[in-house]
Design a protein around this motif. Structure first.
Motif, mmCIF file in Angstrom:
data_model
loop_
_atom_site.group_PDB
_atom_site.id
_atom_site.type_symbol
_atom_site.label_atom_id
_atom_site.label_comp_id
_atom_site.label_asym_id
_atom_site.label_seq_id
_atom_site.Cartn_x
_atom_site.Cartn_y
_atom_site.Cartn_z
ATOM 1 N N ILE A 28 -71.474 -56.693 39.518
ATOM 2 C CA ILE A 28 -71.026 -55.171 39.503
ATOM 3 C C ILE A 28 -72.096 -54.314 40.616
ATOM 4 O O ILE A 28 -71.369 -53.525 40.963
ATOM 5 C CB ILE A 28 -71.612 -54.302 38.084
ATOM 6 N N GLU A 31 -68.751 -53.637 42.997
ATOM 7 C CA GLU A 31 -68.378 -52.211 43.355
ATOM 8 C C GLU A 31 -68.886 -50.257 43.418
ATOM 9 O O GLU A 31 -67.958 -49.655 44.011
ATOM 10 C CB GLU A 31 -68.186 -51.750 41.346
ATOM 11 N N TYR A 32 -70.132 -51.381 44.376
ATOM 12 C CA TYR A 32 -70.978 -49.845 44.746
ATOM 13 C C TYR A 32 -70.988 -50.202 46.409
ATOM 14 O O TYR A 32 -70.658 -48.621 46.453
ATOM 15 C CB TYR A 32 -72.008 -49.535 44.498
ATOM 16 N N TRP A 35 -67.120 -53.793 49.608
ATOM 17 C CA TRP A 35 -65.202 -54.166 49.566
ATOM 18 C C TRP A 35 -64.949 -53.293 50.469
ATOM 19 O O TRP A 35 -64.080 -53.648 51.355
ATOM 20 C CB TRP A 35 -65.265 -53.493 48.103
ATOM 21 N N LEU A 163 -70.128 -45.724 37.137
ATOM 22 C CA LEU A 163 -68.902 -45.884 37.907
ATOM 23 C C LEU A 163 -68.646 -44.655 36.885
ATOM 24 O O LEU A 163 -67.282 -44.946 37.392
ATOM 25 C CB LEU A 163 -68.509 -47.358 37.551
ATOM 26 N N PHE A 208 -65.943 -58.023 45.377
ATOM 27 C CA PHE A 208 -65.666 -57.379 44.146
ATOM 28 C C PHE A 208 -66.042 -58.259 42.757
ATOM 29 O O PHE A 208 -66.281 -57.679 42.028
ATOM 30 C CB PHE A 208 -64.310 -56.665 43.667
ATOM 31 N N LEU A 240 -64.664 -56.674 35.097
ATOM 32 C CA LEU A 240 -65.077 -56.070 36.146
ATOM 33 C C LEU A 240 -64.044 -55.965 37.215
ATOM 34 O O LEU A 240 -63.993 -54.941 38.115
ATOM 35 C CB LEU A 240 -65.195 -57.410 36.765
ATOM 36 N N LEU A 243 -62.439 -52.008 36.337
ATOM 37 C CA LEU A 243 -63.613 -51.323 36.849
ATOM 38 C C LEU A 243 -63.343 -51.666 38.996
ATOM 39 O O LEU A 243 -63.534 -50.423 39.440
ATOM 40 C CB LEU A 243 -65.431 -51.498 36.852
ATOM 41 N N ALA A 244 -63.228 -52.505 39.528
ATOM 42 C CA ALA A 244 -62.913 -52.634 40.683
ATOM 43 C C ALA A 244 -61.712 -51.471 40.639
ATOM 44 O O ALA A 244 -61.438 -51.304 41.982
ATOM 45 C CB ALA A 244 -62.330 -53.964 40.977
ATOM 46 N N VAL A 247 -62.439 -48.111 40.748
ATOM 47 C CA VAL A 247 -63.255 -47.809 42.038
ATOM 48 C C VAL A 247 -62.698 -47.355 43.138
ATOM 49 O O VAL A 247 -62.745 -46.562 43.918
ATOM 50 C CB VAL A 247 -64.803 -48.862 41.693
#
Length: 465
Positions: A28, A31-32, A35, A163, A208, A240, A243-244, A247
């Motif tokens: 995770i 995601e922050y 990327w 997120l 990611f 995931l 979320l990817a 975000v």
């Protein structure tokens, strides 16, 4: 399980929730941060295409990989599968590629933690805070795997919540026009340059999802792994992917995305555009957002330590790295050894800052090289074991076999070729590390034979106590 400084087997204490938390938590942090470096090469639209293809690779890979993890639950993960399929040489390639992936990912995450903390404490050194992070979470991993996994589950849930909060807060400022502006490698329309940028951005799309396979390295510590691991993997990859996409799209549509393409804290900076520098939402994102980075950092320490433990237990690394702590039952020396390498990488600016890339971008790419080689070896192992051991118990056969494993293998090979083409110097460094592992392999024959004898004796003793 043996105690003291002896090697042995790890204790099964993890349930399906722990494993889901580990599957998502390992990844995770991707995601922050990390990327968004892909935007510098491909633009938002080009990177969206790259990320979609990589998501397809990971989805087909996970639906195939679960066959191996449930059929051969072993702390070595891909090392164990390739060893069984191709012998010691296969184990060498898969095992050390996995080790490179898991040893190089944590310093990149630690640097991102330092960058997030610097938003709150501008005078603090990101590198020193990154080193402090290593000390804290190596200690937590040594204390015990159930404690570590419970912590991982809690911070993963908090990271997912954060997120979702990020997407909700920036949604009013989202604009499709902002996201699409200059979205093809800095151009407003597709061009050959955009295609080149899409291939160059592959490592950052992989970031990611990088390390989700680490759940396999907790297989010896999982309760009923043939049931719990598939649940964790499939639920994890679905979580995931959603979320990817969320975000990436929301962050790219709230302003000039080019300002986010070469930094370690894109989400706080994107949120600043919408709520301003003094908003409580921004400070909440920084503090709670740290949970996402911590979840991956903490989980990957668990992963690299189990891989190092398995390699040492099999005689591919010095035997003292396979020691299990007499009180906590964890591979404490492997935890510490990986931490020493990671901290050294944090201070290796002159070694890893080249090719127009930052230290973090190059460390991310090095980790991805290890991952891609491991994915290729894992899919080859799946096909080989289907032919070599048709009678092997497979509690969760690969979904869509042979199509899904073939898709995963072909896309992984394509990613590897593209990465070598666009990162020639880093690929040579990776090859050098694998060559060093080969030399170690050639001189460690005595340790491997001793490890094999010890395993045989332990098996015989278990069968005839």
């Amino acid at each position: 399980m043996q105690t003291g400084q002896q090697t042995g087997h790890l204790k099964a204490t993890l349930n399906a929730w722990h494993l889901w938390g580990l599957a998502v938590g390992l990844v995770i942090s991707g995601e922050y941060f990390g990327w968004s470096y892909g935007w510098a090469s491909a633009g938002t639209l080009g990177f969206l295409v790259t990320a979609t293809v990589v998501a397809a690779m990971y989805t087909t890979f996970i639906f195939s990989f679960t066959e191996l993890t449930t059929a051969i639950p072993n702390a070595g993960g891909p090392f164990a599968y390739a060893s069984r399929a191709f012998g010691p040489v296969g184990g060498l390639i898969a095992g050390f590629a996995t080790l490179i992936e898991f040893v190089f990912a944590p310093p990149a995450i630690a640097m991102a933690i330092g960058a997030y903390l610097q938003v709150q404490f501008p005078a603090a050194s990101p590198k020193l805070m990154a080193c402090g992070t290593y000390v804290v979470f190596m200690a937590l991993n040594i204390v015990g795997v159930r404690t570590a996994a419970t912590f991982e589950l809690i911070v993963t849930v908090l990271a997912i919540f954060e997120l979702l909060v990020f997407m909700g807060v920036v949604a009013p400022g989202f604009s499709v026009a902002n996201f699409a502006a200059h979205g093809w490698a800095g151009q407003d329309s597709f061009s050959p340059l955009a295609l080149s940028g899409m291939f160059a951005a592959i490592p950052f799309a992989i970031w990611f999802f990088l390390a989700i396979e680490g759940v396999a390295m907790a297989a010896e510590e999982a309760k009923d792994p043939r049931r719990t691991i598939p649940v964790a993997y499939i639920a994890g990859i679905v979580t995931l992917v959603l979320l990817a996409i969320g975000v990436m799209v929301f962050a790219g549509g709230v302003g000039d995305w080019r300002k986010l393409s070469n930094i370690n804290d894109p989400l706080p900076q994107a949120m600043k555009t919408v709520v301003g520098e003094n908003s409580g939402w921004l400070h909440m994102l920084v503090w709670i957002g740290l949970f996402g980075l911590v979840a991956s950092f903490h989980g990957i320490i668990l992963g690299y330590s189990r891989q190092m433990f398995a390699l040492a237990r099999a005689g591919f690394l010095p035997a003292w790295l396979a020691a299990i702590h007499p009180r906590f039952g964890t591979p404490h020396r492997a935890v510490l050894a990986g931490g020493v390498i990671g901290i050294a990488a944090i201070f290796s600016d002159e070694l890893f800052s080249f090719g127009g890339q930052t230290l973090t971008a190059n460390i991310v790419t090095m980790s991805v090289f290890g991952a891609i080689v491991m994915y290729i070896m894992s899919m080859l192992s799946l096909f080989a074991l289907r032919k070599k051991e048709p009678g092997l118990a497979r509690p969760f056969p690969a979904i869509g076999y042979p199509v899904f494993p073939a898709i995963a293998l072909v896309l992984a090979l394509l990613c590897l070729v593209a990465m070598v083409w666009y990162n020639l110097l880093l690929s040579l460094i990776f090859a050098g590390l694998m060559a060093a592992a080969t030399v170690l392999f050639l001189v460690s024959g005595r340790e491997r034979r001793a490890a094999a004898r010890a395993t045989a004796l332990a098996t015989e003793h278990a069968a005839h106590p």
